[in-house]
Design an enzyme around this catalytic site. Structure first.
Site, PDB file in Angstrom:
ATOM      1  N   GLN A   9       0.820  -1.316  -0.139  1.00 33.76           N
ATOM      2  CA  GLN A   9       0.063   0.152   0.079  1.00 33.76           C
ATOM      3  C   GLN A   9       0.854   1.450   0.108  1.00 33.76           C
ATOM      4  OE1 GLN A   9      -2.049   0.890   3.499  1.00 33.76           O
ATOM      5  NE2 GLN A   9      -3.279   2.505   2.702  1.00 33.76           N
ATOM      6  N   ILE A  19       8.563  -9.449  -2.176  1.00 35.66           N
ATOM      7  CA  ILE A  19       8.721 -10.635  -1.779  1.00 35.66           C
ATOM      8  C   ILE A  19       7.976 -11.722  -2.979  1.00 35.66           C
ATOM      9  CG2 ILE A  19       8.315 -10.434   0.691  1.00 35.66           C
ATOM     10  CD1 ILE A  19       5.421 -10.988   0.246  1.00 35.66           C
ATOM     11  N   TYR A  51      -1.257  -6.333  16.262  1.00 33.83           N
ATOM     12  CA  TYR A  51      -0.544  -5.264  15.389  1.00 33.83           C
ATOM     13  C   TYR A  51       0.142  -4.228  16.310  1.00 33.83           C
ATOM     14  CZ  TYR A  51      -0.884  -1.552  11.905  1.00 33.83           C
ATOM     15  OH  TYR A  51      -0.398  -0.552  11.221  1.00 33.83           O
ATOM     16  N   LYS A 101       3.889  -2.784  16.595  1.00 35.48           N
ATOM     17  CA  LYS A 101       4.244  -1.497  16.604  1.00 35.48           C
ATOM     18  C   LYS A 101       4.928  -0.932  17.819  1.00 35.48           C
ATOM     19  CE  LYS A 101       3.352  -1.018  12.232  1.00 35.48           C
ATOM     20  NZ  LYS A 101       4.390  -1.394  11.410  1.00 35.48           N
TER      21      LYS A 101
HETATM   22  N1  SER Z   1      -4.128   1.721   8.754  1.00 31.50           N
HETATM   23  C1  SER Z   1      -3.634   0.582  10.047  1.00 31.50           C
HETATM   24  C2  SER Z   1      -4.950  -0.471  10.367  1.00 31.50           C
HETATM   25  O1  SER Z   1      -5.880  -0.059  10.010  1.00 31.50           O
HETATM   26  C3  SER Z   1      -3.234   1.518  11.084  1.00 31.50           C
HETATM   27  O2  SER Z   1      -2.228   1.920  10.964  1.00 31.50           O
HETATM   28  O3  SER Z   1      -4.541  -1.292  10.479  1.00 31.50           O
END
Ligand code: SER
Length: 318
Positions: A12, A35, A143, A147
């Site tokens: 993206q 990849i 996630y 991070k």
């Molecule tokens: N755009 C990402 C998500 O929605 C957040 O950083 O996972």
């Protein structure tokens, strides 16, 4: 002269960042790292060098860095929040084991490294309004866990080994080029495709749920400006809050409807996405980015909506 490797160059952010970097630094100086199964195509492939660069293969990355004499790595390999919830081990393997590989290569080859963090690095216990730069970070998603770890590991490599790590906490990124895959903020991209195709949009996020968003040109500019910034002016490094617009679904719906009066939206809330969205900030305080390296967004909701609709109409032949 900068020699840059973009890891995740067909994703993206990567697909647009690679082209922007080629514009600024010369086509031959920016390697599109991909990849297997996500090889570059079209302009991305034709306009400059590309190389297999899988974050799970540290030796492979080291070979590419040596072959192209790389001094700066943009590491964009990650699973977005919703997808990561379904594959937490893989999210860690790509996000953290992968980052470790890159930081080691950077340490040995004296490269600067940009690895984005996110609004996802915050959690329910974080102050949600004007979220400060330095505050509580106890995310409830894998996630977010990757991070926060990214921020800490990047700081650690800077403090211990002097690796020039820098990063921003990206809001949800809106763009008309490569669609995002499996994020919580994706609805703010999807809504434009439905609007331009003349279809009703089913919104997975509840009315009144605020999240920070950013238009892709501002996101690219932020990453590149930070990597260009005078290191002596940086108090923070990993990672800077970034803000340019914050809205709830009904606000972006109204902005689109003002321009396309027949557009319709209804709500069908997705519990996982809603749970994640509610744990993230309503709006971040980005004053440190503004002070330390001159961050200044160009697009607000209206400017972004105008541009998205214009570009998507062309893309979708409407
Ligand atoms: N755009 C990402 C998500 O929605 C957040 O950083 O996972």
């Amino acid at each position: 002269m900068k020699k840059i490797l973009v890891i995740g160059a067909t994703g993206q952010i990567g697909s647009e960042l690679t082209m922007e970097l080629r514009d600024r630094y010369g086509n031959g100086n920016v390697v599109a790292g991909y990849i297997q199964g996500a090889e570059p195509k079209g302009e991305l492939k034709e306009s400059g060098p590309s190389a297999l660069a899988d974050v799970t293969d540290g030796e492979g990355i080291a070979n590419v860095v040596k072959e192209y004499d790389i001094d700066t790595i943009y590491n964009l390999a990650a699973l977005l929040s919703v997808v990561a919830e379904g594959k937490p081990r893989l999210a860690w393997k790509i996000g953290i084991d992968g980052l470790w590989n890159i930081l080691e290569v950077a340490r040995e080859n004296h490269c600067a490294v940009f690895t984005p963090s996110s609004i996802g690095s915050f959690g329910l216990t974080t102050p949600h309004v004007m979220t400060p730069q330095d505050t509580i970070q106890r995310p409830s998603t894998i996630y977010g866990v990757t991070k926060v770890t990214t921020e800490l590991l990047s700081d650690y490599y800077y403090l211990k080994y002097g690796v020039d790590t820098r990063a921003v906490r990206f809001p949800g990124i809106i763009s008309y080029v490569t669609p995002p895959g499996g994020g919580t903020t994706d609805y703010a991209v999807d809504i434009f495709y439905y609007a331009v195709r003349g279809e009703k949009f089913i919104c997975p996020i509840k009315q009144g749920t605020l999240m920070d968003m950013i238009y892709m040109p501002d996101a690219l500019n932020a990453a590149i400006t930070l990597m260009e910034a005078d290191s002596t002016k940086l108090v923070h490094r990993n990672a800077f809050n970034l803000a340019s617009m914050s809205f709830a679904p009904e606000t972006i719906y109204a902005a689109i409807k003002k321009r396309l009066p027949d557009f319709q939206m209804e709500y069908q809330v997705d519990p996982l996405k809603q749970h994640i969205a509610e744990s993230w900030p309503d709006c971040m305080d980005d004053s440190c980015a503004r002070q330390e390296w001159g961050w200044m967004p160009k697009y607000d909701l209206d400017a972004m909506t105008d541009d998205m609709l214009e570009k998507l109409k062309l893309k979708l032949n409407r």
